[in-house]
Design a protein around this motif. Sequence first.
Motif, mmCIF file in Angstrom:
data_model
loop_
_atom_site.group_PDB
_atom_site.id
_atom_site.type_symbol
_atom_site.label_atom_id
_atom_site.label_comp_id
_atom_site.label_asym_id
_atom_site.label_seq_id
_atom_site.Cartn_x
_atom_site.Cartn_y
_atom_site.Cartn_z
ATOM 1 N N PHE A 120 0.823 -1.213 0.000
ATOM 2 C CA PHE A 120 0.000 0.000 0.000
ATOM 3 C C PHE A 120 0.858 1.264 0.000
ATOM 4 N N LEU A 121 1.857 1.318 0.872
ATOM 5 C CA LEU A 121 2.665 2.535 0.975
ATOM 6 C C LEU A 121 3.463 2.795 -0.306
ATOM 7 N N GLU A 122 4.077 1.754 -0.859
ATOM 8 C CA GLU A 122 4.807 1.943 -2.116
ATOM 9 C C GLU A 122 3.828 2.216 -3.252
ATOM 10 N N GLY A 123 2.652 1.569 -3.193
ATOM 11 C CA GLY A 123 1.651 1.768 -4.236
ATOM 12 C C GLY A 123 1.088 3.166 -4.250
ATOM 13 N N VAL A 124 0.952 3.785 -3.068
ATOM 14 C CA VAL A 124 0.442 5.159 -3.011
ATOM 15 C C VAL A 124 1.359 6.107 -3.783
ATOM 16 N N GLU A 125 2.659 5.885 -3.697
ATOM 17 C CA GLU A 125 3.588 6.735 -4.436
ATOM 18 C C GLU A 125 3.401 6.560 -5.944
ATOM 19 N N ILE A 126 3.191 5.318 -6.372
ATOM 20 C CA ILE A 126 2.950 5.086 -7.803
ATOM 21 C C ILE A 126 1.645 5.741 -8.235
ATOM 22 N N VAL A 127 0.601 5.570 -7.423
ATOM 23 C CA VAL A 127 -0.697 6.172 -7.737
ATOM 24 C C VAL A 127 -0.574 7.688 -7.826
ATOM 25 N N PHE A 128 0.162 8.268 -6.887
ATOM 26 C CA PHE A 128 0.362 9.712 -6.891
ATOM 27 C C PHE A 128 1.004 10.172 -8.195
ATOM 28 N N ILE A 129 2.051 9.464 -8.614
ATOM 29 C CA ILE A 129 2.745 9.846 -9.849
ATOM 30 C C ILE A 129 1.833 9.667 -11.058
ATOM 31 N N VAL A 130 1.091 8.557 -11.108
ATOM 32 C CA VAL A 130 0.191 8.307 -12.236
ATOM 33 C C VAL A 130 -0.889 9.379 -12.318
ATOM 34 N N ILE A 131 -1.511 9.696 -11.183
ATOM 35 C CA ILE A 131 -2.592 10.678 -11.195
ATOM 36 C C ILE A 131 -2.089 12.067 -11.557
ATOM 37 N N THR A 132 -0.989 12.492 -10.940
ATOM 38 C CA THR A 132 -0.490 13.838 -11.216
ATOM 39 C C THR A 132 -0.024 13.987 -12.656
ATOM 40 N N PHE A 133 0.701 12.992 -13.154
ATOM 41 C CA PHE A 133 1.143 13.065 -14.545
ATOM 42 C C PHE A 133 -0.052 12.970 -15.490
ATOM 43 N N GLY A 134 -0.929 12.022 -15.228
ATOM 44 C CA GLY A 134 -2.061 11.808 -16.124
ATOM 45 C C GLY A 134 -2.974 12.999 -16.222
ATOM 46 N N LEU A 135 -3.312 13.609 -15.076
ATOM 47 C CA LEU A 135 -4.221 14.746 -15.089
ATOM 48 C C LEU A 135 -3.557 16.005 -15.625
ATOM 49 N N SER A 136 -2.324 16.273 -15.221
ATOM 50 C CA SER A 136 -1.649 17.497 -15.655
ATOM 51 C C SER A 136 -1.402 17.505 -17.156
ATOM 52 N N ALA A 137 -1.026 16.352 -17.704
ATOM 53 C CA ALA A 137 -0.743 16.264 -19.141
ATOM 54 C C ALA A 137 -1.957 15.812 -19.935
ATOM 55 N N ASP A 138 -3.087 15.600 -19.245
ATOM 56 C CA ASP A 138 -4.302 15.103 -19.899
ATOM 57 C C ASP A 138 -4.011 13.823 -20.671
ATOM 58 N N SER A 139 -3.221 12.944 -20.051
ATOM 59 C CA SER A 139 -2.820 11.689 -20.689
ATOM 60 C C SER A 139 -2.899 10.546 -19.687
ATOM 61 N N MET A 140 -4.021 10.430 -19.020
ATOM 62 C CA MET A 140 -4.171 9.398 -18.001
ATOM 63 C C MET A 140 -3.967 7.982 -18.561
ATOM 64 N N PRO A 141 -4.494 7.653 -19.747
ATOM 65 C CA PRO A 141 -4.256 6.303 -20.277
ATOM 66 C C PRO A 141 -2.784 5.981 -20.454
ATOM 67 N N VAL A 142 -1.995 6.961 -20.901
ATOM 68 C CA VAL A 142 -0.560 6.734 -21.091
ATOM 69 C C VAL A 142 0.108 6.440 -19.759
ATOM 70 N N ALA A 143 -0.235 7.219 -18.729
ATOM 71 C CA ALA A 143 0.363 7.028 -17.406
ATOM 72 C C ALA A 143 -0.023 5.670 -16.820
ATOM 73 N N VAL A 144 -1.287 5.285 -16.973
ATOM 74 C CA VAL A 144 -1.754 4.003 -16.434
ATOM 75 C C VAL A 144 -1.071 2.841 -17.141
ATOM 76 N N ILE A 145 -0.986 2.905 -18.469
ATOM 77 C CA ILE A 145 -0.353 1.831 -19.230
ATOM 78 C C ILE A 145 1.125 1.696 -18.860
ATOM 79 N N ALA A 146 1.809 2.824 -18.670
ATOM 80 C CA ALA A 146 3.227 2.778 -18.299
ATOM 81 C C ALA A 146 3.410 2.114 -16.941
ATOM 82 N N ALA A 147 2.534 2.445 -15.973
ATOM 83 C CA ALA A 147 2.630 1.832 -14.645
ATOM 84 C C ALA A 147 2.323 0.338 -14.708
ATOM 85 N N CYS A 148 1.317 -0.033 -15.480
ATOM 86 C CA CYS A 148 0.964 -1.454 -15.623
ATOM 87 C C CYS A 148 2.090 -2.235 -16.297
ATOM 88 N N ALA A 149 2.741 -1.630 -17.286
ATOM 89 C CA ALA A 149 3.861 -2.284 -17.957
ATOM 90 C C ALA A 149 5.003 -2.533 -16.973
#
Length: 274
Positions: free
Chosen positions: A147-176
Amino acid sequence: MPIVARMVAMLTSAEWALAVTVFIAAIVELVETLTIVLAIGLTRGWRSTLTGVASALLALTAFTAIAGYSLATWLPEAALQLAVGALMLVFGLQWLRKAVLRSSGLKSLHDEEEEFRATTEAARKAGTDTRLGLDWFAFVVAFKGVFLEGVEIVFIVITFGLSADSMPVAVIAACAAAVVVLAAGVAIHKPLSNVPENTLKYVVGLLLATFGTYWSLEGLGIFSESNEPLSWLGDDWALVGLLVAWFALSRALVWHFRRQAPAATAPVPATQEV
């Protein structure tokens, strides 16, 4: 495959940078998570450990949905960029600070093998406490680690995805990244100590600081009459200049600290890091 190829071809340079940053950051966090899960699973048993992992993943899913929805719907674009940009800058500077201290010898290098040994030893010494039919020590440690390590990943995915309006790209990169680390862990059944984790943390710190600076300054447009994000000279190319500037500053700090302090001696387990 043709669909994947078309998606890759459609990515802009900024989206490529986003994907690489999220992928590397996720790799770093997932390597640390894998070390904890392996140490607990091999020492205390897999049933309780995997139950803790599954519970943490469910909690992370709920956290992601709530945090992502709240940020996307409650804040205007400029305010969103200012908020997540500032948070990303702070987060990136923390990573960069540790990387500079490690490179200059003021902080010991992170060692996955040492962390594995420390976690295994703690698991062996822990008493037996059974709750709900589970080894509670194994469940809690696995849950907290994921959970603690995952929160950091979630934080990065959400901030990058929303700021760049590219949430699918951020999610796919994390899943990869998750697929790569999980496959490697299943294949070798031991910590991924050969991953250049300290170098990757340095790179991620530079990238987070770069994007954080870019988006937080864009978000200052919330204070203008139009309440619209500000624009950088050169648009996305400004990211290159910011990256060079942060790299130059970090190397100057490494050079300065190396002249003032002796090299660190022994690696410190991640569980003892500040």
